[in-house]
Every structure is written in structure tokens, then in C-alpha cells.
Design an enzyme around this catalytic site. Structure first.
Site, PDB file in Angstrom:
ATOM      1  N   ASP A  11       0.857  -1.181   0.000  1.00  0.00           N
ATOM      2  CA  ASP A  11       0.000   0.000   0.000  1.00  0.00           C
ATOM      3  C   ASP A  11       0.895   1.233   0.000  1.00  0.00           C
ATOM      4  O   ASP A  11       1.779   1.369   0.857  1.00  0.00           O
ATOM      5  CB  ASP A  11      -0.900   0.021   1.230  1.00  0.00           C
ATOM      6  CG  ASP A  11      -1.966  -1.059   1.203  1.00  0.00           C
ATOM      7  OD1 ASP A  11      -2.260  -1.574   0.108  1.00  0.00           O
ATOM      8  OD2 ASP A  11      -2.518  -1.387   2.276  1.00  0.00           O
ATOM      9  N   ASP A 130     -13.403  -4.510  -2.351  1.00  0.00           N
ATOM     10  CA  ASP A 130     -13.328  -4.357  -0.898  1.00  0.00           C
ATOM     11  C   ASP A 130     -14.672  -4.762  -0.318  1.00  0.00           C
ATOM     12  O   ASP A 130     -15.689  -4.106  -0.548  1.00  0.00           O
ATOM     13  CB  ASP A 130     -12.994  -2.914  -0.528  1.00  0.00           C
ATOM     14  CG  ASP A 130     -11.628  -2.487  -1.048  1.00  0.00           C
ATOM     15  OD1 ASP A 130     -10.761  -3.374  -1.211  1.00  0.00           O
ATOM     16  OD2 ASP A 130     -11.429  -1.286  -1.291  1.00  0.00           O
TER      17      ASP A 130
END
Length: 258
Positions: A11, A130
Site C-alpha cells: 500500500d 473491498d
């Protein structure tokens, strides 16, 4: 049977690799290129980079670090973050990425999946999802998860979006199980099994890895094609060469590494 893939996830925020828990409270984990080279040397099968601020901030990924990574590693890597059109995707691929991944932009404009598949081929197009379990027991999709202040809960069921993404041309699905993210209690096998039952393209599990057995479980019990993890790799808790030896000992086929 194709070899199962071990995929470190990086990330990215403000040019650094960060990691949170359940998509919140991110801490700095190191330099993008240094971590990429470490995982290359350890025998990772591929890498995934998420610019987690790009979509919430309405910008595209920084091509400069994509180019730096491409110059220094020789394993496939995928880039996600703020890819809203064919032109941006082309720039990311031109910078050196092997695949592009879309998440929130596709929820806002699903036809983007087809446009990218038509332009570059389905093998280049990954759809990240997600997913979180709501109070009614259903798994539903969220977007803009890179910024907790902008995260949106959507009424769409995860399973419905998986089916639609495939219909539109997704060549691979990455299922980010938000309830399990960063807590190291194992992958969400129940959810992954349901997704696997209707997923005709490669399925990558994300969220929850805490020990080597969790990787074996997601391959054996959910039939995932790949397992993505972050904190256990960044911290050194699970060295990739040891993980691959462990999986081979359990008769799980993985590619040769160190």
C-alpha cells in the site's frame, strides 16, 4: 493444476509503503523500491501496489515510482490507484506495470472494465473488491477505502459485483476481505468459497494472513489461485522462502523461489 501464487501487497501513500488494520491507522513500513527488491530476491511470484490515496483524492498514481520499480525488478507487478480511463491505464502500463487493477472507479462506472479489457486484453485487467459483512449477514462492497473519512458503504452485494465484473471483462478478481484485514487471524474462507463458486477467472485472496497455515488453508479450502498479504511480509514474520517450503511440504504446488 497451476502453481499457486504468493503475492506481497504494498500500500503506497506519499511515496512510502504503509500498512493499516481494517484499512485504518496506517503506519510507515519502508521505501517502495527497497521493499520491491527485497520481495524479488525472496522469490515472490508477483507484487501488487495500491496507491491508496489516489481514488479518494481524485488523482492518478505517480508514474515516477512505477518506472523505478520496473527498472529494478524482473517479476510481474500490478498497479492500482486512480485509474479512471484508458489513457491513465496506458500510462501506467507504459511506465512498466504488467497489469492494472481498478476498484472504486469501476464501481462508479462499470463500463470502464470493458473499455480496459478491449484496449489491453483481459489478462491485464484486475478488479479489486473491498468487501465487508454487514449486520444483515450479507457481504457488501465499499469504495474509497483508502481514506476512512471518504469510505462509502454501497448496497451492492459482493457476489453480485463479482459476477458483473466478470461479465464486463475482468481477467482476475482480488477479494479484499475488510473484516480480516491486518488482524492476522486467517483469510475469510467462508466468503472466499462463495466467491470461488461463481468466479471463473483467477481469484486472489486478500486480508487476514497471520501464519503459514493460513496460506495453506486458503489454497486447500477456498481454492484461491493466489494469496496476497502485507503485514506478515513487511514485518518479516513470514519469510517467503520458508513459506514456499512449508506449502510444498503440504503438497501445494508453488513456483520455485529461493
Amino acid at each position: 493444476m497451476l502453481s499457486r501464487r504468493i503475492i506481497p501487497c504494498l500500500d503506497v501513500r506519499d511515496g512510502r509503503v504503509v500498512k493499516g488494520v481494517k484499512f485504518r491507522d496506517h503506519i510507515d513500513m519502508g521505501d517502495i523500491v527497497e521493499l520491491a527488491m527485497r520481495y524479488r530476491d525472496q522469490g515472490a511470484d508477483e507484487l501488487v501496489f495500491y496507491d491508496i490515496g489516489a481514488s479518494p483524492e481524485g488523482r492518478s498514481v505517480d508514474y515516477a515510482w512505477v518506472e523505478r520499480v520496473a527498472r529494478l525488478i524482473d517479476i510481474p507487478f500490478c498497479v492500482a490507484g486512480g485509474i479512471r480511463d484508458v489513457e491513465t491505464a496506458r500510462a501506467v502500463l507504459h511506465a512498466g506495470a504488467d497489469k492494472i487493477s481498478i476498484n472504486s472507479p469501476a464501481l462508479g462506472r462499470p463500463q470502464l472494465i470493458s473499455e480496459l479489457a478491449d484496449a489491453f486484453g483481459v489478462q491485464c485487467v484486475v478488479v479489486g473488491i473491498d468487501s465487508i459483512r454487514e449486520e444483515d449477514g450479507q457481504w457488501r462492497v465499499r469504495r474509497y477505502t483508502g481514506d476512512p473519512s471518504k469510505t462509502q458503504a454501497l448496497p451492492m452485494r459482493t457476489l453480485d459485483w463479482v459476477a458483473e465484473a466478470q461479465r464486463l471483462g475482468a481477467g482476475e478478481i482480488v477479494l479484499n476481505c475488510m473484516d480480516n484485514d491486518g488482524v492476522r487471524h486467517g483469510y475469510d474462507i467462508a466468503q472466499l468459497r462463495q466467491v470461488r463458486a461463481l468466479c471463473r477467472v483467477p481469484l486472489i485472496a486478500s486480508g487476514g494472513a497471520g501464519e503459514m497455515q493460513h496460506f495453506a488453508d486458503v489454497f486447500d479450502q477456498a481454492d484461491a489461485d493466489g494469496a496476497l498479504a502485507a503485514s506478515v511480509f513487511h514485518s518479516g514474520a513470514i519469510p517467503i522462502p520458508e513459506l514456499k517450503r512449508f506449502l510444498r511440504a503440504q503438497q501445494i504446488e508453488v513456483r520455485d523461489g529461493q
